[in-house]
Design a protein around this motif. Sequence first.
Motif: not given
Length: 152
Positions: A62, A65-66, A69, A111-112, A115, A117
Amino acid sequence: MTKRDLALDLFKTFKTGVTRKPNKPAPTKTVGQVGDPELIGELLSNMIEEREWNSGLAEGNLFIRWATIVGAEIAQHATPISILDSTLTIQTSSTAWATQLTLVADNLLATIQNDPSGATIQKLRFIGPQGPSWKKGVRVIRNARGPRDTYG
């Protein structure tokens, strides 16, 4: 396997000048025995699962790849700081950005969470920029001047 008499072999070598190599069987291919080499990818995957590091790796992904994302504009003004008890702390470049992101926190959290991840974030916390601090440690003495008390 038979034992070899080294003294006798040495004598025969000296007498004939030819070294005799013992007959060795051809190596056989065995699969799955202890001590056999393994692929490093499989070894790391097994270690991650055994030690339950999946959540830590997801949180690390996270942070890495902030920008992809949340998008380039938000990533330019907001940086993830820490994850503690499923709460992601995000530091913004200004208090205005902290207010704006607070208003869209539900969409940003969705959204997070969507993801791939795999980070398990349940709550977002936004903080603005921090001013300089004289505090140097975790502990504080009340009614004390702190690090400046030796000035006079």
